[in-house]
Design an enzyme around this catalytic site. Structure first.
Site, mmCIF file in Angstrom:
data_model
loop_
_atom_site.group_PDB
_atom_site.id
_atom_site.type_symbol
_atom_site.label_atom_id
_atom_site.label_comp_id
_atom_site.label_asym_id
_atom_site.label_seq_id
_atom_site.Cartn_x
_atom_site.Cartn_y
_atom_site.Cartn_z
ATOM 1 N N THR A 99 -57.876 99.553 20.226
ATOM 2 C CA THR A 99 -57.887 98.172 19.737
ATOM 3 C C THR A 99 -59.179 97.881 18.984
ATOM 4 O OG1 THR A 99 -56.645 97.478 21.662
ATOM 5 C CG2 THR A 99 -57.893 95.758 20.525
ATOM 6 N N ARG B 130 -43.518 96.170 25.676
ATOM 7 C CA ARG B 130 -44.744 96.341 26.468
ATOM 8 C C ARG B 130 -45.911 95.603 25.773
ATOM 9 N NH1 ARG B 130 -50.154 98.332 25.403
ATOM 10 N NH2 ARG B 130 -51.005 99.071 27.355
ATOM 11 N N GLY C 252 -50.077 94.896 26.326
ATOM 12 C CA GLY C 252 -51.239 95.300 27.124
ATOM 13 C C GLY C 252 -52.165 94.131 27.400
ATOM 14 N N GLY D 58 -58.909 100.090 25.659
ATOM 15 C CA GLY D 58 -58.602 101.112 26.654
ATOM 16 C C GLY D 58 -57.224 100.853 27.244
ATOM 17 N N GLY E 134 -54.612 99.077 28.740
ATOM 18 C CA GLY E 134 -54.420 97.647 28.952
ATOM 19 C C GLY E 134 -53.957 97.295 30.347
HETATM 20 N N1 ASP Z 1 -55.950 97.911 25.224
HETATM 21 C C1 ASP Z 1 -54.909 98.248 24.302
HETATM 22 C C2 ASP Z 1 -53.568 98.204 24.980
HETATM 23 O O1 ASP Z 1 -53.486 98.569 26.134
HETATM 24 C C3 ASP Z 1 -55.074 99.572 23.657
HETATM 25 C C4 ASP Z 1 -56.482 100.031 23.388
HETATM 26 O O2 ASP Z 1 -57.380 99.262 23.243
HETATM 27 O O3 ASP Z 1 -56.768 101.228 23.331
HETATM 28 O O4 ASP Z 1 -52.619 97.843 24.333
#
Ligand code: ASP
Length: 288
Positions: A147, A175, A177, A199, A201
């Protein structure tokens, strides 16, 4: 007059903070700078975890999640599982400005976007189509799905944050996050600070990660201390040293910044005045 600051997740955040810095240097608001910064990443086909070129879900559809929060007013807007609209973050901003609601999802979010003048477009690129063909063939998901989250402090001393993502590549349709959840993927309050997450979510939202970072700053922790404490909470919550990758960035009104992650490999971009740089975040879980 405060010294303006921008903080953004991941190395591609460097290009984003450069765009946001032009807004702040011209005296623009933190909110405008954060939105300009993440909009830049949304339009970049090379970033395969955000906007145009973001990798699709298991049905081959790109579903975007985005949010904004203004630390001066406490106002926020968000969209989840939005299809066919490039600048999801700008739709989130429109939801905030509209003011009736905070979070719109799926077909309702798309309908709102079209009613507010956003154009529908195909978000798949040659690269993401090829990735999907391979995904159908092998069923192998891509592990990293980063993200873009941006924190901004403007010359008036106001804080704001914005984030946008295509989420987990090959995710289950529908889905959502942490990113568009206020307090999960981001949070801002002029009285305490601003934070954003990236990361896995599912693990970030279970501890209200960004809200927690801001609340710890409210209790007197520095941005760095607050990020580290929340990362340790992630690890404890998952009851293992090698937790999933959960990363946080933070900034306060004094322009102090911080960042930390559970695992090795998280970098974030910072712009302060004339200078921008990439910082390797300290990590507190496993090395892999
Ligand atoms: N946090 C985001 C999600 O889970 C993805 C990411 O930031 O890597 O959708």
């Amino acid at each position: 007059m405060a010294n303006p600051v921008l903080v953004a997740t991941w190395p591609f955040g460097l290009a984003a903070v450069r765009v946001g810095s032009e807004v702040l240097t011209d005296g623009g608001t933190a909110m405008a700078a954060a939105i300009a910064a993440v909009s830049h990443t949304e339009a970049d086909p090379e970033v395969d975890s955000v906007g145009y070129g973001g990798l699709p879900n298991s049905a081959g559809v790109v579903q975007l999640d985005a949010a904004v929060m203004d630390g001066r007013t406490g106002h926020a807007g968000a969209v989840g599982a939005l299809e066919g609209i490039l600048h999801a973050v700008q739709v989130a901003e429109a939801v905030m400005r509209d003011g009736r609601h905070v979070f719109l999802v799926g077909s309702g979010a798309k309908r709102f976007a079209l009613e507010h003048g956003f154009q529908e477009q195909d978000l798949l690129t040659e690269n993401s189509r090829n990735w999907f063909k391979e995904f159908q063939r092998t069923g192998i998901k891509k592990d990293f799905f980063d993200t873009i989250g941006v924190l901004a402090l403007d010359t008036h001393g106001d804080l704001a944050t914005a984030c946008t993502t295509s989420g987990l590549a090959g995710k289950m349709p529908g889905r959502v996050g942490d990113s568009p959840l206020i307090g999960g993927g981001l949070y801002a309050d002029n009285e305490a600070g601003a934070a954003a997450a990236t990361g896995v979510g599912e693990d970030i939202l279970k501890i209200c990660g960004s809200f927690l970072v801001v609340e710890l700053m409210r209790q007197g922790r520095s941005p760095q201390e607050a990020c580290q404490e929340v990362v340790r909470r992630c690890i404890r919550h998952q009851q293992r040293e090698t937790s999933t990758q959960c990363c946080f960035i933070a900034c306060n009104r004094q322009g102090e910044i911080g960042g930390a992650s559970t695992r090795k490999g998280f970098q974030y971009a910072v712009w302060k005045g004339e200078q921008d740089s990439l910082i390797e975040a300290p990590f507190f879980g496993g090395e892999f």
